[in-house]
Design an enzyme around this catalytic site. Structure first.
Site, PDB file in Angstrom:
ATOM      1  N   SER A  41       0.661  -1.307  -0.017  1.00  0.00           N
ATOM      2  CA  SER A  41      -0.034  -0.003  -0.011  1.00  0.00           C
ATOM      3  C   SER A  41       0.896   1.287  -0.078  1.00  0.00           C
ATOM      4  CB  SER A  41      -1.006   0.113   1.138  1.00  0.00           C
ATOM      5  OG  SER A  41      -1.906  -0.947   1.202  1.00  0.00           O
ATOM      6  N   GLU A  42       1.782   1.172   0.955  1.00  0.00           N
ATOM      7  CA  GLU A  42       2.920   2.507   0.768  1.00  0.00           C
ATOM      8  C   GLU A  42       4.239   1.885   1.340  1.00  0.00           C
ATOM      9  OE1 GLU A  42      -0.603   4.820   0.524  1.00  0.00           O
ATOM     10  OE2 GLU A  42      -0.149   3.369   2.094  1.00  0.00           O
ATOM     11  N   THR A  43       5.022   2.714   0.542  1.00  0.00           N
ATOM     12  CA  THR A  43       6.612   2.536   1.131  1.00  0.00           C
ATOM     13  C   THR A  43       6.727   3.967   1.517  1.00  0.00           C
ATOM     14  OG1 THR A  43       7.278   1.091  -0.431  1.00  0.00           O
ATOM     15  CG2 THR A  43       8.913   2.515   0.398  1.00  0.00           C
ATOM     16  N   HIS A  70      -0.611   4.403   8.449  1.00  0.00           N
ATOM     17  CA  HIS A  70       0.153   3.063   8.754  1.00  0.00           C
ATOM     18  C   HIS A  70       1.531   3.157   8.675  1.00  0.00           C
ATOM     19  CE1 HIS A  70       0.027   1.688   4.657  1.00  0.00           C
ATOM     20  NE2 HIS A  70       0.777   0.753   5.095  1.00  0.00           N
TER      21      HIS A  70
END
Length: 261
Positions: A41-43, A70
């Protein structure tokens, strides 16, 4: 690089985020390429600042994101592991300013977010109605997302998103939500225009969900469930102009990235 499951007390649940500590920023196309390669979803990438805080940036596999809860939790988890005596951290990001983070005695990591309460809308976008298999009872929005509000928790579990329609709502994403039975509120988050079909757990949207449900339920402290397949639990407290969002995290992976010469 570290991979951390955020908003969960066990592995293989919550929302996995990659965390890449840096001494200085990499070129933006390279950070985007790393995020696409990770396909999470994210880095999150962060660099230390002269005042002791950390500048932070978040990338989905598709684009840089203004605000990610998150991956901030995951970044704080990594830093707290590296600095056992540290109890308070500060991150800074252009879109949201300074984000303070505390290590709590009960094992939770608590983040202070700006309050981003949604407002009701009179005209519901056709793409939203076409993008959700169950028509919402109310529609609200803030700068991040459209809020499809249901009066029955089961609708949140049962709704099926249509990604092509929801992608037409860009730049906003879509959150579906209802008051819960076991938890104060439940939600799911769809973002086909900015990252993927369904986000496992979305800390940032609780800067809007928490004040919405605090007003509906008449209490400032809430426990929220994001009802994705991986599930995640968030502990929220609403202040006058801020929202505290807390959760647990677990380390899954620690490794090295081998960059091209």
């Amino acid at each position: 690089m570290y991979q951390v499951d955020a908003f969960t007390d066990r592995l293989f649940a919550g929302n996995p985020a990659a965390v890449v500590p840096l001494n200085q920023w990499l070129p933006e196309p390279l950070m985007q390429a790393i995020a696409a390669e990770n396909n999470l979803s994210e880095t999150a990438f962060f660099v230390p600042s002269a005042d002791g805080s950390y500048a932070i940036r978040w990338f989905s596999p598709l684009a840089e994101i203004d605000f990610c809860g998150h991956a901030t939790l995951a970044s704080a988890f990594v830093l707290f592991r590296q600095m056992p005596e540290c109890e308070v951290l500060s991150f800074t990001a252009p879109a949201v300013g300074r984000l303070q983070v505390w290590r709590k005695a009960d094992g939770l990591i608590e983040m202070r977010f700006p309050l981003l309460a949604p407002e009701p809308v009179d005209e519901v976008p056709l793409a939203l109605l076409e993008g959700l298999s169950i028509r919402p009872d109310e529609v609200w929005r803030n700068r991040q997302a459209w809020f499809a509000v249901y009066h029955d928790e089961q609708a949140v579990h049962d709704v099926v998103p249509e990604p092509t329609a929801l992608a037409r709502l860009a730049p906003r994403d879509t959150v579906v939500t209802a008051a819960g039975r076991e938890f104060d509120c439940v939600s799911r988050y769809f973002w086909p225009a900015n990252g993927g079909l369904e986000d496992p757990v979305t800390g940032s949207i609780h800067a809007g969900l928490a004040p919405f449900w605090a007003g509906r339920l008449g209490r400032p402290q809430l426990t929220a469930l994001q009802a994705s397949a991986r599930r995640g639990v968030l502990h929220c407290q609403v202040g006058e102009d801020y929202v505290l969002v807390a959760g647990q995290a677990r380390l899954y992976l620690e490794g090295s990235i081998w960059l091209p010469d």
